[in-house]
Design a protein around this motif. Structure first.
Motif, mmCIF file in Angstrom:
data_model
loop_
_atom_site.group_PDB
_atom_site.id
_atom_site.type_symbol
_atom_site.label_atom_id
_atom_site.label_comp_id
_atom_site.label_asym_id
_atom_site.label_seq_id
_atom_site.Cartn_x
_atom_site.Cartn_y
_atom_site.Cartn_z
ATOM 1 N N SER A 199 -27.183 -16.968 50.358
ATOM 2 C CA SER A 199 -27.545 -16.633 51.730
ATOM 3 C C SER A 199 -27.001 -15.266 52.099
ATOM 4 C CB SER A 199 -26.994 -17.701 52.690
ATOM 5 O OG SER A 199 -27.093 -17.284 54.024
ATOM 6 N N PHE A 216 -29.400 -24.717 64.241
ATOM 7 C CA PHE A 216 -29.739 -23.302 64.370
ATOM 8 C C PHE A 216 -28.464 -22.482 64.537
ATOM 9 C CE2 PHE A 216 -33.592 -25.493 65.371
ATOM 10 C CZ PHE A 216 -34.617 -24.662 64.951
ATOM 11 N N ASP A 217 -28.422 -21.351 63.861
ATOM 12 C CA ASP A 217 -27.299 -20.425 63.967
ATOM 13 C C ASP A 217 -27.514 -19.533 65.191
ATOM 14 O OD1 ASP A 217 -25.327 -18.483 63.673
ATOM 15 O OD2 ASP A 217 -25.441 -18.518 61.492
ATOM 16 N N GLY A 260 -31.363 -16.780 62.100
ATOM 17 C CA GLY A 260 -31.550 -17.269 60.743
ATOM 18 C C GLY A 260 -31.896 -16.156 59.778
ATOM 19 N N TYR A 271 -38.351 -19.472 56.044
ATOM 20 C CA TYR A 271 -37.330 -19.171 57.046
ATOM 21 C C TYR A 271 -36.328 -20.305 57.135
ATOM 22 C CZ TYR A 271 -35.186 -18.100 61.549
ATOM 23 O OH TYR A 271 -34.298 -17.834 62.558
ATOM 24 N N PRO A 318 -33.141 -21.455 59.579
ATOM 25 C CA PRO A 318 -32.463 -21.140 60.838
ATOM 26 C C PRO A 318 -30.945 -21.076 60.736
ATOM 27 C CG PRO A 318 -33.250 -23.405 60.863
ATOM 28 C CD PRO A 318 -33.789 -22.777 59.617
ATOM 29 N N SER A 319 -30.357 -21.610 59.659
ATOM 30 C CA SER A 319 -28.902 -21.587 59.494
ATOM 31 C C SER A 319 -28.576 -21.975 58.061
ATOM 32 C CB SER A 319 -28.214 -22.547 60.472
ATOM 33 O OG SER A 319 -28.579 -23.886 60.171
#
Length: 258
Positions: free
Chosen positions: A62, A133-134, A138, A146, A148-149
């Motif tokens: 990541s 979700f971050d 993301g 995609y 999100p976190s």
């Protein structure tokens, strides 16, 4: 023995000796008609960990982390050697050189392992984790999907593992839908090639013209879709393009126009 009666007598009945014998037999069926009480079943870890478990390890790279995460999910084999043999997740470990998030990673893996060992339907963990979700935003992982976190990508890894062992099954896309998506993609690429061919800076030699026409094919992004594609809300892939005034996904066939 004398019995004191405090209430007013409204009636009477003579009880014979044979009636006293038949009374318990009549009372038994009456008791059986009562609705059964709900029984509380306590969950507990009745399965002990075997010395050896089979599993898989997934790598997560990541942009939010300097070092990669390695997610290992071990399974317990139930009914081994029988036609009903099946694998179920038993424990999960996450390892990385990055120690900044060590506490919440250890807490997450211990809670998930405890849920796995309780048994039952544990697939709900996937949806719960993928919905995290971050607040910083993301990112897109390789393939244009995609995330999100980082927790959502861990949930995606768990989902992939459950698919591999047969706990989660993808709804199969029928042949007509596959053909429809292929036709839409071909039509979009043909329209893009035609548009690129019409954009000519200046007339040049025949060789230059032929070279320009050979470059009319639209370039693709990392996911293999047109570079102008946007994010699809259904499959989280950059494959949403505008066709005939309607946003259409070239990956899953989703369309805002129905």
């Amino acid at each position: 023995m004398a019995t004191k009666i405090d209430k007013k007598i409204t009636g009477y009945n003579v009880v014979k000796p044979e009636d006293k014998v038949a009374a318990p037999a009549v009372a038994a069926p009456a008791a059986a008609k009562e609705p059964p009480m709900a029984e509380v079943i306590q969950m507990h870890e009745s399965v002990e960990r075997p010395d050896t478990l089979v599993g898989s390890t997934f790598k997560i790279k990541s942009p939010l982390f300097e070092h990669a995460l390695y997610v290992t999910i071990n399974d317990i084999v139930l009914n081994a050697g029988t036609p009903h043999e099946q694998r179920r997740p038993f424990e999960i470990f996450i390892n990385s050189k990055n120690m900044d998030h060590f506490q919440w990673i250890v807490a997450l893996t211990r809670i998930m392992s405890a849920v796995f060992r309780k048994g039952g339907d544990v697939t709900f963990l996937v949806e719960e984790m993928k919905a995290v979700f971050d607040p910083r935003g993301g990112y897109f992982k390789s393939g244009g999907v995609y995330m999100p976190s980082i927790v959502a990508e861990i949930g995606s890894v768990v989902e992939q593992h459950m698919k591999n062992i047969g706990m989660i099954h993808d709804p199969e896309m029928d042949e007509s839908t596959r053909q429809l998506i292929a036709d839409k993609r071909a039509a979009y690429e043909a329209a893009s090639a035609k548009k690129n061919a019409e954009v000519v800076v200046a007339p040049a030699a025949t060789a230059a013209a032929s070279a320009s026409t050979s470059d009319n094919k639209p370039k693709l992004n990392a996911a293999g879709f047109p570079p102008g594609a946007t994010l699809c809300a259904k499959c989280n892939t950059q494959a949403l393009v505008l066709m005939d005034g309607c946003q259409t996904c070239l990956n899953c066939g989703y369309s805002k126009c129905g």
